[in-house]
Design a protein around this motif. Structure first.
Motif, short mmCIF file in Angstrom:
data_model
loop_
_atom_site.label_atom_id
_atom_site.label_comp_id
_atom_site.label_asym_id
_atom_site.label_seq_id
_atom_site.Cartn_x
_atom_site.Cartn_y
_atom_site.Cartn_z
N GLY A 157 72.35 56.67 -4.42
CA GLY A 157 73.48 56.93 -5.30
C GLY A 157 72.97 57.23 -6.70
N LEU A 158 73.80 57.88 -7.50
CA LEU A 158 73.40 58.28 -8.84
C LEU A 158 74.42 57.82 -9.87
CD1 LEU A 158 72.44 61.99 -8.06
CD2 LEU A 158 70.84 60.10 -8.45
N ILE A 159 73.93 57.46 -11.06
CA ILE A 159 74.79 57.14 -12.19
C ILE A 159 74.49 58.14 -13.30
CG2 ILE A 159 75.30 55.46 -14.02
CD1 ILE A 159 74.87 53.24 -12.00
N LEU A 160 75.56 58.75 -13.82
CA LEU A 160 75.45 59.70 -14.93
C LEU A 160 76.07 59.07 -16.17
CD1 LEU A 160 74.84 62.54 -16.07
CD2 LEU A 160 77.11 63.24 -15.25
N ASN A 169 77.98 67.68 -3.53
CA ASN A 169 78.40 68.49 -2.38
C ASN A 169 77.82 67.99 -1.07
OD1 ASN A 169 80.01 70.18 -3.94
ND2 ASN A 169 78.35 71.63 -4.33
N LYS A 170 76.65 67.37 -1.11
CA LYS A 170 76.06 66.88 0.15
C LYS A 170 76.47 65.44 0.47
CE LYS A 170 71.48 64.96 -0.98
NZ LYS A 170 70.04 65.12 -0.74
N GLY A 171 77.28 64.83 -0.42
CA GLY A 171 77.84 63.52 -0.10
C GLY A 171 77.22 62.33 -0.78
N THR A 172 76.26 62.53 -1.68
CA THR A 172 75.66 61.41 -2.40
C THR A 172 76.69 60.80 -3.35
OG1 THR A 172 73.50 62.48 -2.34
CG2 THR A 172 73.80 60.71 -3.96
N PRO A 173 76.90 59.49 -3.33
CA PRO A 173 77.82 58.87 -4.28
C PRO A 173 77.32 59.02 -5.72
CG PRO A 173 77.41 57.40 -2.43
CD PRO A 173 76.40 58.52 -2.34
N VAL A 174 78.19 59.45 -6.61
CA VAL A 174 77.85 59.64 -8.01
C VAL A 174 78.90 58.96 -8.87
CG1 VAL A 174 77.54 61.34 -9.87
CG2 VAL A 174 76.66 61.83 -7.58
N TYR A 175 78.44 58.26 -9.92
CA TYR A 175 79.35 57.56 -10.83
C TYR A 175 79.06 58.02 -12.26
CZ TYR A 175 82.13 53.64 -12.68
OH TYR A 175 83.10 52.89 -13.29
N GLY A 176 80.06 58.58 -12.93
CA GLY A 176 79.94 59.00 -14.32
C GLY A 176 80.54 57.98 -15.27
N LEU A 216 96.63 50.36 -12.67
CA LEU A 216 96.08 50.85 -11.41
C LEU A 216 97.09 51.73 -10.69
CD1 LEU A 216 94.30 47.65 -10.04
CD2 LEU A 216 93.41 49.39 -11.59
N HIS A 217 96.62 52.87 -10.18
CA HIS A 217 97.47 53.79 -9.42
C HIS A 217 97.08 53.84 -7.95
CE1 HIS A 217 99.31 55.45 -13.09
NE2 HIS A 217 98.10 55.34 -13.62
N GLN A 218 95.83 53.54 -7.65
CA GLN A 218 95.37 53.57 -6.26
C GLN A 218 94.55 52.30 -5.99
OE1 GLN A 218 93.89 57.35 -4.73
NE2 GLN A 218 94.44 58.36 -6.65
N PRO A 219 95.20 51.14 -5.98
CA PRO A 219 94.48 49.87 -5.87
C PRO A 219 93.72 49.70 -4.55
CG PRO A 219 96.84 49.53 -5.64
CD PRO A 219 96.66 50.93 -6.10
N ASP A 220 94.04 50.51 -3.54
CA ASP A 220 93.35 50.40 -2.25
C ASP A 220 92.03 51.16 -2.21
OD1 ASP A 220 95.38 48.81 -1.25
OD2 ASP A 220 96.50 50.50 -0.44
N GLN A 221 91.70 51.87 -3.27
CA GLN A 221 90.41 52.56 -3.30
C GLN A 221 89.26 51.56 -3.25
OE1 GLN A 221 89.41 55.69 -3.29
NE2 GLN A 221 91.42 56.70 -3.38
N PRO A 222 88.21 51.84 -2.48
CA PRO A 222 87.07 50.91 -2.39
C PRO A 222 86.48 50.56 -3.75
CG PRO A 222 86.89 52.57 -0.68
CD PRO A 222 88.04 52.99 -1.56
N LEU A 223 86.47 51.50 -4.67
CA LEU A 223 85.91 51.23 -5.99
C LEU A 223 86.69 50.15 -6.73
CD1 LEU A 223 83.71 52.23 -8.04
CD2 LEU A 223 85.52 53.63 -9.06
N LEU A 224 87.97 50.00 -6.40
CA LEU A 224 88.84 49.06 -7.12
C LEU A 224 89.00 47.72 -6.42
CD1 LEU A 224 91.67 51.46 -8.38
CD2 LEU A 224 89.49 50.88 -9.46
N GLU A 225 88.19 47.46 -5.41
CA GLU A 225 88.27 46.17 -4.73
C GLU A 225 88.04 45.03 -5.72
OE1 GLU A 225 86.46 43.91 -0.80
OE2 GLU A 225 85.31 45.50 -1.76
N LYS A 265 77.19 48.37 -4.22
CA LYS A 265 77.02 47.58 -2.99
C LYS A 265 78.02 47.95 -1.90
CE LYS A 265 74.81 43.68 -5.31
NZ LYS A 265 74.81 42.23 -5.57
N ARG A 266 79.24 48.36 -2.29
CA ARG A 266 80.23 48.70 -1.27
C ARG A 266 80.17 50.18 -0.93
NH1 ARG A 266 84.99 47.01 1.06
NH2 ARG A 266 86.61 48.60 1.35
N ILE A 267 80.08 51.03 -1.95
CA ILE A 267 80.11 52.47 -1.72
C ILE A 267 78.73 53.02 -1.38
CG2 ILE A 267 80.57 54.70 -2.83
CD1 ILE A 267 82.84 53.22 -4.38
N VAL A 268 77.75 52.67 -2.20
CA VAL A 268 76.39 53.16 -1.93
C VAL A 268 75.73 52.34 -0.82
CG1 VAL A 268 74.12 53.58 -2.96
CG2 VAL A 268 76.18 53.99 -4.31
#
Length: 209
Positions: free
Chosen positions: A40-43, A70-77, A130-139, A204-207
């Motif tokens: 995974g990458l952090i920007l 585009n190839k599916g690597t998780p990226v967080y800005g 919160l608008h999408q509380p079920d998103q994995p990032l928002l657990e 830990k959850r996404i990457v």
């Protein structure tokens, strides 16, 4: 392994220290080849949008980031790193962005009416909506207060990418995402327990660190 993109305009120290507190392995890379194979990458990003896009180009990161997404690597800005993911910015003229999310970066007007003004930059703690509380990032994330420092914000016509917003005289996109791409306008590494939970969810959850 989390790769932190080092193009000369990110607060690398605070991000790396946050990952250390989470016991997440990471590496810095100032060239794409040094981040090949990361899970995974952090920007991160601090400063002006045009300067950041120029720095990304000089370090060879524009096509690399686009290809990784585009190839599916998780990226967080983070902060400016979030803004760079969008199509363009009006900061110091018009500058094209990475074009990975729909929207434009515009400046807070500083005015709510003819007689009323507000402070720019937006600096301080604001509550998430919160608008999408079920998103994995928002657990485990609640509508907590997080720390913002910015004079520009995202204007987008796509509500589907809005995970959370914050009210600062306008509706500010605070957490956005689509597919394997995630970002926050605020600094999670400076936002207490809520921010650390976001980073933990990403790493830990996404990457899967």
């Amino acid at each position: 392994m989390i790769g932190i993109i080092d193009y000369g305009m990110g607060n690398l120290f605070s991000v790396s220290k946050a990952l250390e507190r989470l016991d997440v392995p990471y590496t810095f890379g100032d060239r794409p080849e040094r981040l090949e194979g990361c899970d995974g990458l952090i920007l991160p990003g601090v400063g002006a949008f045009p300067d950041a896009m120029k720095a990304l180009a000089e370090h060879g990161f524009i096509q690399f980031i686009q290809a990784q997404v585009n190839k599916g690597t998780p990226v967080y800005g983070i902060c400016l790193g979030m803004q760079l993911l969008f199509e363009s910015s009006e900061e110091n003229g018009h500058t094209g962005g990475l074009g990975l999310l729909p929207g434009t970066i515009i400046r807070f007007s500083g005015k709510t009416g003819q007689q009323t003004s507000y402070k720019v930059p937006h600096m301080g703690w604001n509550r998430l909506q919160l608008h999408q509380p079920d998103q994995p990032l928002l657990e485990k994330i609640q509508e907590d207060h997080v720390y913002f420092v910015h004079s520009y914000y995202v204007e987008t016509d796509d509500p589907d990418i809005l995970f959370a917003t914050a009210d600062y005289h306008v509706n500010v996109p605070a957490i956005v995402g689509r597919g394997n791409l995630y970002a926050s306008q605020f600094h999670p590494e400076k936002s207490g327990a809520a921010g650390m939970q976001l980073l933990e969810n990403f790493c830990k959850r996404i990457v899967g660190e």
